[in-house]
Design a protein around this motif. Structure first.
Motif, PDB file in Angstrom:
ATOM      1  N   GLN A  25      44.145  71.328  63.021  1.00 36.60           N
ATOM      2  CA  GLN A  25      43.702  71.756  61.772  1.00 36.60           C
ATOM      3  C   GLN A  25      42.456  72.541  61.805  1.00 36.60           C
ATOM      4  O   GLN A  25      41.860  72.425  62.942  1.00 36.60           O
ATOM      5  N   VAL A  26      42.227  73.568  60.824  1.00 35.64           N
ATOM      6  CA  VAL A  26      40.901  74.311  61.005  1.00 35.64           C
ATOM      7  C   VAL A  26      39.908  73.709  60.838  1.00 35.64           C
ATOM      8  O   VAL A  26      40.006  72.189  60.213  1.00 35.64           O
ATOM      9  N   SER A  27      38.552  73.944  61.297  1.00 34.06           N
ATOM     10  CA  SER A  27      37.392  73.165  61.134  1.00 34.06           C
ATOM     11  C   SER A  27      36.973  73.286  59.672  1.00 34.06           C
ATOM     12  O   SER A  27      36.284  72.438  59.138  1.00 34.06           O
ATOM     13  N   SER A  28      37.390  74.365  58.909  1.00 32.71           N
ATOM     14  CA  SER A  28      36.873  74.520  57.640  1.00 32.71           C
ATOM     15  C   SER A  28      38.028  75.233  56.793  1.00 32.71           C
ATOM     16  O   SER A  28      38.562  76.266  57.214  1.00 32.71           O
ATOM     17  N   TYR A  29      38.324  74.604  55.705  1.00 36.92           N
ATOM     18  CA  TYR A  29      39.184  75.368  54.953  1.00 36.92           C
ATOM     19  C   TYR A  29      38.872  76.355  54.110  1.00 36.92           C
ATOM     20  O   TYR A  29      39.766  76.845  53.338  1.00 36.92           O
ATOM     21  N   GLY A  51      55.009  69.109  57.667  1.00 34.94           N
ATOM     22  CA  GLY A  51      54.305  70.454  57.490  1.00 34.94           C
ATOM     23  C   GLY A  51      54.565  71.035  56.173  1.00 34.94           C
ATOM     24  O   GLY A  51      53.529  71.314  55.489  1.00 34.94           O
ATOM     25  N   LEU A  52      55.618  70.736  55.585  1.00 35.92           N
ATOM     26  CA  LEU A  52      55.653  71.424  54.192  1.00 35.92           C
ATOM     27  C   LEU A  52      55.072  70.570  53.339  1.00 35.92           C
ATOM     28  O   LEU A  52      54.681  71.047  52.423  1.00 35.92           O
ATOM     29  N   ASN A  53      55.158  69.288  53.290  1.00 36.42           N
ATOM     30  CA  ASN A  53      54.503  68.418  52.451  1.00 36.42           C
ATOM     31  C   ASN A  53      52.970  68.744  52.642  1.00 36.42           C
ATOM     32  O   ASN A  53      52.542  68.761  51.254  1.00 36.42           O
ATOM     33  N   LEU A  54      52.328  68.863  53.409  1.00 40.18           N
ATOM     34  CA  LEU A  54      50.926  69.074  53.637  1.00 40.18           C
ATOM     35  C   LEU A  54      50.775  70.408  52.929  1.00 40.18           C
ATOM     36  O   LEU A  54      49.761  70.637  52.193  1.00 40.18           O
ATOM     37  N   GLY A  55      51.602  71.398  53.036  1.00 40.73           N
ATOM     38  CA  GLY A  55      51.568  72.839  52.541  1.00 40.73           C
ATOM     39  C   GLY A  55      51.555  72.560  51.037  1.00 40.73           C
ATOM     40  O   GLY A  55      50.689  73.552  50.327  1.00 40.73           O
ATOM     41  N   LEU A  56      52.453  71.800  50.612  1.00 43.60           N
ATOM     42  CA  LEU A  56      52.609  71.704  48.893  1.00 43.60           C
ATOM     43  C   LEU A  56      51.286  70.958  48.469  1.00 43.60           C
ATOM     44  O   LEU A  56      50.976  71.294  47.373  1.00 43.60           O
ATOM     45  N   GLN A  57      50.668  69.873  49.170  1.00 42.01           N
ATOM     46  CA  GLN A  57      49.809  69.192  48.784  1.00 42.01           C
ATOM     47  C   GLN A  57      48.603  70.289  48.846  1.00 42.01           C
ATOM     48  O   GLN A  57      47.731  70.092  47.839  1.00 42.01           O
ATOM     49  N   ASP A  58      48.466  71.153  49.777  1.00 40.01           N
ATOM     50  CA  ASP A  58      47.306  72.112  49.609  1.00 40.01           C
ATOM     51  C   ASP A  58      47.434  73.020  48.389  1.00 40.01           C
ATOM     52  O   ASP A  58      46.522  73.124  47.600  1.00 40.01           O
ATOM     53  N   ALA A  59      48.571  73.478  48.035  1.00 36.92           N
ATOM     54  CA  ALA A  59      48.780  74.192  47.126  1.00 36.92           C
ATOM     55  C   ALA A  59      48.637  73.640  45.598  1.00 36.92           C
ATOM     56  O   ALA A  59      47.993  74.160  44.690  1.00 36.92           O
ATOM     57  N   ALA A  60      49.025  72.344  45.574  1.00 37.82           N
ATOM     58  CA  ALA A  60      48.649  71.659  44.208  1.00 37.82           C
ATOM     59  C   ALA A  60      47.171  71.452  44.222  1.00 37.82           C
ATOM     60  O   ALA A  60      46.586  71.551  42.930  1.00 37.82           O
ATOM     61  N   ASN A  61      46.663  71.098  45.095  1.00 41.43           N
ATOM     62  CA  ASN A  61      45.115  70.674  45.249  1.00 41.43           C
ATOM     63  C   ASN A  61      44.475  71.862  44.890  1.00 41.43           C
ATOM     64  O   ASN A  61      43.384  72.023  43.874  1.00 41.43           O
ATOM     65  N   LEU A  62      44.625  73.164  45.347  1.00 40.69           N
ATOM     66  CA  LEU A  62      43.972  74.346  45.028  1.00 40.69           C
ATOM     67  C   LEU A  62      44.200  74.853  43.719  1.00 40.69           C
ATOM     68  O   LEU A  62      43.365  75.255  43.048  1.00 40.69           O
ATOM     69  N   VAL A  63      45.494  74.506  43.179  1.00 43.31           N
ATOM     70  CA  VAL A  63      45.748  74.882  41.879  1.00 43.31           C
ATOM     71  C   VAL A  63      44.701  73.991  40.782  1.00 43.31           C
ATOM     72  O   VAL A  63      44.268  74.513  39.838  1.00 43.31           O
ATOM     73  N   PHE A  79      34.656  75.785  42.571  1.00 48.34           N
ATOM     74  CA  PHE A  79      34.902  74.551  42.882  1.00 48.34           C
ATOM     75  C   PHE A  79      35.904  74.196  44.330  1.00 48.34           C
ATOM     76  O   PHE A  79      36.375  73.347  44.776  1.00 48.34           O
ATOM     77  N   LEU A  80      35.640  75.407  45.251  1.00 49.00           N
ATOM     78  CA  LEU A  80      36.208  75.244  46.400  1.00 49.00           C
ATOM     79  C   LEU A  80      35.594  74.544  47.375  1.00 49.00           C
ATOM     80  O   LEU A  80      36.584  73.752  48.342  1.00 49.00           O
ATOM     81  N   ASP A  81      34.468  73.769  47.166  1.00 47.45           N
ATOM     82  CA  ASP A  81      34.031  72.772  48.164  1.00 47.45           C
ATOM     83  C   ASP A  81      34.759  71.272  47.932  1.00 47.45           C
ATOM     84  O   ASP A  81      35.031  70.675  48.608  1.00 47.45           O
ATOM     85  N   GLU A  82      35.248  71.100  46.500  1.00 48.49           N
ATOM     86  CA  GLU A  82      36.214  70.163  46.097  1.00 48.49           C
ATOM     87  C   GLU A  82      37.446  70.192  47.114  1.00 48.49           C
ATOM     88  O   GLU A  82      38.231  69.252  47.536  1.00 48.49           O
ATOM     89  N   GLU A  84      38.023  71.879  49.885  1.00 47.83           N
ATOM     90  CA  GLU A  84      37.592  71.630  51.271  1.00 47.83           C
ATOM     91  C   GLU A  84      37.569  69.928  51.570  1.00 47.83           C
ATOM     92  O   GLU A  84      38.074  69.558  52.588  1.00 47.83           O
ATOM     93  N   THR A  85      36.915  69.121  50.716  1.00 46.87           N
ATOM     94  CA  THR A  85      36.770  67.766  50.675  1.00 46.87           C
ATOM     95  C   THR A  85      37.852  67.265  50.926  1.00 46.87           C
ATOM     96  O   THR A  85      38.175  66.351  51.711  1.00 46.87           O
ATOM     97  N   SER A  86      38.681  67.434  49.812  1.00 46.47           N
ATOM     98  CA  SER A  86      39.929  66.599  49.869  1.00 46.47           C
ATOM     99  C   SER A  86      40.772  66.776  50.649  1.00 46.47           C
ATOM    100  O   SER A  86      41.436  66.003  51.268  1.00 46.47           O
ATOM    101  N   ARG A  87      40.903  68.126  51.444  1.00 49.53           N
ATOM    102  CA  ARG A  87      42.020  68.483  52.409  1.00 49.53           C
ATOM    103  C   ARG A  87      41.598  68.004  53.642  1.00 49.53           C
ATOM    104  O   ARG A  87      42.332  67.385  54.609  1.00 49.53           O
ATOM    105  N   GLN A  88      40.214  67.814  53.816  1.00 47.50           N
ATOM    106  CA  GLN A  88      39.859  67.280  55.275  1.00 47.50           C
ATOM    107  C   GLN A  88      40.098  65.589  55.151  1.00 47.50           C
ATOM    108  O   GLN A  88      40.316  65.459  56.245  1.00 47.50           O
ATOM    109  N   LEU A  89      39.937  65.127  54.252  1.00 48.42           N
ATOM    110  CA  LEU A  89      40.129  63.715  53.940  1.00 48.42           C
ATOM    111  C   LEU A  89      41.579  63.371  54.115  1.00 48.42           C
ATOM    112  O   LEU A  89      42.121  62.372  54.686  1.00 48.42           O
ATOM    113  N   GLN A  90      42.578  64.188  53.537  1.00 45.64           N
ATOM    114  CA  GLN A  90      44.069  63.811  53.399  1.00 45.64           C
ATOM    115  C   GLN A  90      44.724  64.516  54.659  1.00 45.64           C
ATOM    116  O   GLN A  90      45.789  63.714  54.914  1.00 45.64           O
ATOM    117  N   VAL A  91      44.355  65.650  55.295  1.00 49.05           N
ATOM    118  CA  VAL A  91      44.997  65.886  56.511  1.00 49.05           C
ATOM    119  C   VAL A  91      44.742  65.117  57.891  1.00 49.05           C
ATOM    120  O   VAL A  91      43.745  64.856  58.163  1.00 49.05           O
TER     121      VAL A  91
END
Length: 91
Positions: A25-29, A51-63, A79-82, A84-91
């Motif tokens: 994973q990237v160091s920063s989303y 992989g697909l599940n993580l991508g769908l979660q990314d999209a939902a969180n970004l929305v 709110f992009l910091d939110e 960043e934080t949620s994806r770092q915790l979930q992935v």
């Protein structure tokens, strides 16, 4: 019909390959006015099946975070910091 026995293997015609399970994973989303999602943000070996599940979660969180800013009439990147934080915790 009658049970047929499967054919037996007589020889292997190609070498055996192995693909180790891995996750990266990237160091920063996020960066200023930029968010990475899906395969641009992380990779998971296909056999892990996430992989697909993580991508769908990314999209939902970004929305969610962009929608929050939109609904408040604010800059969509606010709110992009939110995200960043949620994806770092979930992935």
């Amino acid at each position: 019909g009658p049970f047929l026995t499967p054919p037996s293997v007589e020889s292997i015609t190609s070498p055996q390959f192995a693909f180790p399970l891995s996750c990266a994973q990237v160091s920063s989303y996020t960066a200023p006015r930029l968010a990475l999602a899906g395969d641009a943000a992380h990779s998971v070996h296909p056999m892990a099946g996430q992989g697909l599940n993580l991508g769908l979660q990314d999209a939902a969180n970004l929305v969610d975070v962009v929608g929050k800013a939109h609904d408040a009439g604010m800059d969509l990147a606010l709110f992009l910091d939110e995200y960043e934080t949620s994806r770092q915790l979930q992935v």
